[in-house]
Write an enzyme that holds these catalytic residues in place. Structure first.
Site, PDB file in Angstrom:
ATOM      1  N   GLU A 157      44.203  34.824  46.366  1.00 44.22           N
ATOM      2  CA  GLU A 157      44.345  36.454  46.054  1.00 44.22           C
ATOM      3  C   GLU A 157      45.511  37.266  46.608  1.00 44.22           C
ATOM      4  O   GLU A 157      45.014  38.181  47.166  1.00 44.22           O
ATOM      5  CB  GLU A 157      42.968  37.053  46.622  1.00 44.22           C
ATOM      6  CG  GLU A 157      41.715  36.294  45.759  1.00 44.22           C
ATOM      7  CD  GLU A 157      40.160  37.270  46.090  1.00 44.22           C
ATOM      8  OE1 GLU A 157      40.546  38.204  46.818  1.00 44.22           O
ATOM      9  OE2 GLU A 157      39.472  36.859  45.403  1.00 44.22           O
ATOM     10  N   GLU A 363      35.438  31.269  43.291  1.00 38.83           N
ATOM     11  CA  GLU A 363      34.422  32.066  43.899  1.00 38.83           C
ATOM     12  C   GLU A 363      33.570  33.093  43.078  1.00 38.83           C
ATOM     13  O   GLU A 363      34.107  33.305  42.157  1.00 38.83           O
ATOM     14  CB  GLU A 363      35.228  33.186  44.880  1.00 38.83           C
ATOM     15  CG  GLU A 363      35.756  32.413  46.202  1.00 38.83           C
ATOM     16  CD  GLU A 363      36.289  33.723  47.006  1.00 38.83           C
ATOM     17  OE1 GLU A 363      35.822  34.830  47.114  1.00 38.83           O
ATOM     18  OE2 GLU A 363      37.282  33.341  47.858  1.00 38.83           O
TER      19      GLU A 363
END
Ligand code: BG6
Length: 463
Positions: A157, A363
């Protein structure tokens, strides 16, 4: 689902390991920031460092066949000269071997935000030297673990950690600076390409990708103004990571626009060529929520992120670009996360059509306050949340998308950045008040049925 589909769960080093100053681990930027600000920290976290065998056995008993975790740079490299800490290498060798002994495929993220403090002191991701240092660290990881790891992610990320760190200011280093956000973003994407190049040059086994905080963007309507706002929000949230990693190019309209007000001289032709030549093999997409936007109306830029669990404290307005709105028809968590599984389906379809790469949902989960003092946490709402999101993935697979894995966030309760341990995501409860005891929740048992049946246990609903 494909017979080799990965059904797993995920964690990150800082959020679960604890042992922050043991066995030669040096300080990370998060240690320094949280200690200095007297905030709840991950000094102990779930103490995975000492409980890893128990946790990995629980994964196996829970039917999981893969584990996504990250390596800690400050545990592996001791200083700016690149000295290797043998005890750090030893720890991850034991974790990887334990996974393999239990039939769990390791899915390894090289960097999940815990930059060594010794690099933060020279400017962190604003210091171009960090790119080369990261490349060295990645090579150490490939050399030491590459004989047993087939799935690598360069970064977790980039958008989330850099925008929070340099623009919103709620993560270290706590800045509000557009130019710094751009420079850090460029350096991180360049570092990712360097690691991909090193991986290819070294002929290591397996595949390498990147993990992105995927925020598919919807507009409130179909007007031209809204479509422009959607494009702006997509550039802000997604395209600068995904286009750059997968297609080898920063979005041209974004660069052109930023160049009108900011300095882009950091983008050197020889480095852009390295980015172009070293794109990833797969995409890891983390999905929590979409972004619903409308055209910008008035006022200054406002970027407030809810790290308190007080509903309604999120505000995202980018002056002249877009405004994020909350859909009045949707349900939201106390941390303002919209529950919107349909956004995962839409996003997967968009990403697969645009990038044509295998995708792993790296995720997905939901964070809430939970009473874990009971013998069994009956988290039926989490089961329903996961069911609906896996159903969304299965609908995308039915439509032809190449999706190869699903990782629940998180394996066990752990430290949530700035929110502490009260925001729980785990399939396994960790009793932070009683010796860090592990107790599988009802969602853990349910996920076992899903994994064992390769998805057949999901209650399906077509869109
Ligand atoms: C992702 C991160 O952004 O979301 C995780 O990769 C993080 O590290 C997860 O914990 C959930 O976010 P939060 O802020 O609720 O912990």
């Amino acid at each position: 689902m494909h017979k080799e589909f990965l059904w797993g769960s995920a964690t990150a080093s800082y959020q679960c390991e604890g042992a922050w100053n043991e066995d030669g681990r040096v300080e990370s930027m998060w240690d320094r920031y949280l200690h200095e600000h007297h905030l709840e920290n991950g000094d102990i976290a779930s103490d995975f460092y000492h409980h890893y065998k128990e946790d990995i056995k629980l994964m196996k008993a829970g039917g999981q066949n893969a584990y996504r975790f990250s390596l800690s740079w400050p545990r592996i490299i001791s200083d700016r000269e690149g000295t290797i800490n043998p005890l750090g290498i030893d720890f991850y060798n034991r974790v990887i071997d334990c996974c393999l002994e239990n039939g769990i495929t390791p899915f390894v993220t090289i960097y999940h935000w815990d930059l060594p403090q010794y690099w933060q002191e020279t400017g962190g991701w604003l210091d171009h030297n960090v790119c080369e240092a990261y490349d060295h660290y990645a090579k150490v990881c490939f050399d030491n673990f590459g004989d047993r790891v087939n799935y690598w992610a360069t970064f977790n990320e980039p958008k989330w950690c850099l925008v929070n760190g340099y623009l919103i200011g709620n993560y270290p280093p706590g800045e509000h600076d557009v130019q710094h956000t751009m420079n850090a973003a460029y350096n991180m994407m360049f570092a990712s390409a360097l690691a991909v190049r090193t991986f290819r040059q070294g002929n290591y086994q397996g595949k390498i990708g990147i993990v992105h905080s995927y925020t598919p963007v919807d507009g409130v309507d179909d007007t031209i103004q809204t479509q422009i706002a959607v494009r702006n929000a997509d550039n802000y949230s997604n395209n600068w990571v995904l286009d750059t990693a997968a297609l080898g190019e920063f979005p041209m309209d974004l660069v052109t626009r930023l160049s009108q007000d900011y300095d882009i001289s950091l983008m050197k032709p020889e480095e852009l060529k390295i980015i172009k030549d070293n794109t990833v093999d797969f995409l890891g997409l983390n999905y929590y929520a979409r972004s619903l936007v409308k055209p910008y109306t008035h006022g200054e830029t406002q970027l407030q992120f809810n790290n308190t669990g007080k509903p309604g404290s999120t505000k995202i307005v980018l002056k002249d670009w877009f405004e994020q709105v909350m859909d009045p028809k949707s349900e939201f968590t106390e941390w303002d996360t919209e529950i919107y599984p349909r956004g995962l389906y839409d996003g997967l379809k968009k990403a697969y059509a645009k990038y044509d790469l295998p995708i792993y949902v790296t995720e997905n989960g939901v964070g809430v306050r939970e009473d874990v003092s009971v013998p069994k946490v009956h988290d039926d709402w989490r089961i329903s949340y996961m069911n609906d999101h896996i159903n969304a993935i299965m609908n995308a697979v039915d439509d032809g998308c190449d999706i190869r894995g699903y990782f629940a966030w998180s394996t066990m309760d752990l430290y949530s950045w700035k929110n502490g341990v009260e925001k729980r995501y785990g399939l396994v409860a960790v009793d932070f008040d009683h010796h860090l005891e592990r107790r599988p929740k009802a969602s853990y048992d349910w996920f076992k049925k899903v994994a064992d049946s390769n998805g057949d246990a999901i209650k399906r609903q077509a869109y």
